[in-house]
Design a protein around this motif. Sequence first.
Motif, mmCIF file in Angstrom:
data_model
loop_
_atom_site.group_PDB
_atom_site.id
_atom_site.type_symbol
_atom_site.label_atom_id
_atom_site.label_comp_id
_atom_site.label_asym_id
_atom_site.label_seq_id
_atom_site.Cartn_x
_atom_site.Cartn_y
_atom_site.Cartn_z
ATOM 1 N N ALA A 90 0.843 -1.214 0.000
ATOM 2 C CA ALA A 90 0.000 0.000 0.000
ATOM 3 C C ALA A 90 0.867 1.248 0.000
ATOM 4 N N ARG A 91 1.887 1.271 0.845
ATOM 5 C CA ARG A 91 2.782 2.436 0.880
ATOM 6 C C ARG A 91 3.437 2.661 -0.487
ATOM 7 N N GLU A 92 3.911 1.581 -1.096
ATOM 8 C CA GLU A 92 4.575 1.705 -2.398
ATOM 9 C C GLU A 92 3.619 2.193 -3.478
ATOM 10 N N LEU A 93 2.428 1.602 -3.541
ATOM 11 C CA LEU A 93 1.444 2.027 -4.541
ATOM 12 C C LEU A 93 1.038 3.477 -4.328
ATOM 13 N N ASN A 94 0.784 3.833 -3.089
ATOM 14 C CA ASN A 94 0.374 5.199 -2.798
ATOM 15 C C ASN A 94 1.490 6.196 -3.113
ATOM 16 N N HIS A 95 2.721 5.788 -2.887
ATOM 17 C CA HIS A 95 3.855 6.645 -3.244
ATOM 18 C C HIS A 95 3.921 6.819 -4.765
ATOM 19 N N MET A 96 3.754 5.717 -5.507
ATOM 20 C CA MET A 96 3.769 5.782 -6.980
ATOM 21 C C MET A 96 2.710 6.747 -7.506
ATOM 22 N N ASP A 97 1.541 6.740 -6.864
ATOM 23 C CA ASP A 97 0.405 7.525 -7.344
ATOM 24 C C ASP A 97 0.258 8.876 -6.653
ATOM 25 N N GLY A 98 1.140 9.190 -5.701
ATOM 26 C CA GLY A 98 1.032 10.446 -4.972
ATOM 27 C C GLY A 98 -0.248 10.542 -4.162
ATOM 28 N N MET A 99 -0.689 9.415 -3.619
ATOM 29 C CA MET A 99 -1.934 9.377 -2.830
ATOM 30 C C MET A 99 -1.631 8.720 -1.482
ATOM 31 N N GLU A 100 -0.934 9.430 -0.630
ATOM 32 C CA GLU A 100 -0.380 8.855 0.592
ATOM 33 C C GLU A 100 -1.405 8.261 1.560
ATOM 34 N N ARG A 101 -2.624 8.703 1.561
ATOM 35 C CA ARG A 101 -3.598 8.205 2.538
ATOM 36 C C ARG A 101 -4.673 7.297 1.945
ATOM 37 N N ARG A 102 -4.542 6.933 0.705
ATOM 38 C CA ARG A 102 -5.543 6.086 0.058
ATOM 39 C C ARG A 102 -5.527 4.677 0.675
ATOM 40 N N ARG A 103 -6.701 4.156 0.921
ATOM 41 C CA ARG A 103 -6.829 2.787 1.419
ATOM 42 C C ARG A 103 -6.667 1.838 0.230
ATOM 43 N N VAL A 104 -5.784 0.879 0.345
ATOM 44 C CA VAL A 104 -5.493 -0.052 -0.743
ATOM 45 C C VAL A 104 -6.146 -1.402 -0.502
ATOM 46 N N TRP A 105 -5.970 -1.976 0.670
ATOM 47 C CA TRP A 105 -6.447 -3.337 0.935
ATOM 48 C C TRP A 105 -7.727 -3.329 1.766
ATOM 49 N N TYR A 106 -8.542 -4.334 1.535
ATOM 50 C CA TYR A 106 -9.794 -4.483 2.269
ATOM 51 C C TYR A 106 -9.660 -5.539 3.351
ATOM 52 N N GLN A 107 -9.625 -6.781 2.977
ATOM 53 C CA GLN A 107 -9.631 -7.897 3.923
ATOM 54 C C GLN A 107 -8.858 -9.059 3.336
ATOM 55 N N PHE A 108 -8.679 -10.081 4.170
ATOM 56 C CA PHE A 108 -8.246 -11.363 3.644
ATOM 57 C C PHE A 108 -9.109 -12.449 4.281
ATOM 58 N N TRP A 109 -9.272 -13.509 3.532
ATOM 59 C CA TRP A 109 -10.061 -14.659 3.971
ATOM 60 C C TRP A 109 -9.162 -15.868 3.935
ATOM 61 N N ASP A 110 -9.220 -16.668 4.975
ATOM 62 C CA ASP A 110 -8.375 -17.857 5.034
ATOM 63 C C ASP A 110 -9.209 -19.095 5.320
ATOM 64 N N THR A 111 -8.757 -20.206 4.786
ATOM 65 C CA THR A 111 -9.383 -21.497 5.035
ATOM 66 C C THR A 111 -8.298 -22.502 5.355
ATOM 67 N N HIS A 112 -8.432 -23.147 6.490
ATOM 68 C CA HIS A 112 -7.510 -24.216 6.854
ATOM 69 C C HIS A 112 -7.945 -25.467 6.093
ATOM 70 N N LEU A 113 -7.076 -25.980 5.255
ATOM 71 C CA LEU A 113 -7.406 -27.131 4.415
ATOM 72 C C LEU A 113 -7.049 -28.401 5.180
ATOM 73 N N THR A 114 -8.061 -29.075 5.655
ATOM 74 C CA THR A 114 -7.837 -30.201 6.563
ATOM 75 C C THR A 114 -7.996 -31.570 5.917
ATOM 76 N N ASN A 115 -8.398 -31.607 4.643
ATOM 77 C CA ASN A 115 -8.469 -32.916 3.980
ATOM 78 C C ASN A 115 -7.965 -32.783 2.544
ATOM 79 N N GLU A 116 -7.531 -33.884 1.998
ATOM 80 C CA GLU A 116 -6.902 -33.888 0.682
ATOM 81 C C GLU A 116 -7.846 -33.392 -0.420
ATOM 82 N N ARG A 117 -9.094 -33.791 -0.349
ATOM 83 C CA ARG A 117 -10.053 -33.392 -1.380
ATOM 84 C C ARG A 117 -10.213 -31.866 -1.439
ATOM 85 N N SER A 118 -10.325 -31.254 -0.280
ATOM 86 C CA SER A 118 -10.449 -29.799 -0.214
ATOM 87 C C SER A 118 -9.170 -29.126 -0.720
ATOM 88 N N TYR A 119 -8.026 -29.661 -0.316
ATOM 89 C CA TYR A 119 -6.744 -29.124 -0.769
ATOM 90 C C TYR A 119 -6.645 -29.202 -2.292
#
Length: 134
Positions: A90-119
């Motif tokens: 975010a810092r690098e992108l905002n520096h490139m664009d001259g937008m120091e306070r712009r919000r870049v990222w929202y969220q992340f979602w994670d899933t623990h893969l506990t079986n081979e089929r899901s993996y």
Amino acid sequence: MVDWHHAPLHRLTESGMYCVTGATYEKRLLFNTRRRLDLLHDAFFDFATRFGWLPQAWSFFPNHYHFIAASPEAADSLSAFLSQLHSMTARELNHMDGMERRRVWYQFWDTHLTNERSYLARLHYVHENPVHHR
């Protein structure tokens, strides 16, 4: 605790294989050039190494990413790993664009893969997406 799509809970109590998706704020196409995708790609691998995560598959896009990785013994390091990845990019992108306070990222979602089929299903999904390579 209640799961809610817009504020996902991160249950990172067990080591293992995880599938993670991160998204830009308002799905903005901020990583829309080769240089910007390279920034995200390189930073991802740098922080994965620093935090001991072992990437198995990855895809980087202008407004989101997916990866599957084996956690270190302390899977709860994922939050710090992604926090630093998101902060630095975010810092690098905002520096490139001259937008120091712009919000870049929202969220992340994670899933623990506990079986081979899901993996294997998620591995296929990540591999079938157009992957950013150098």
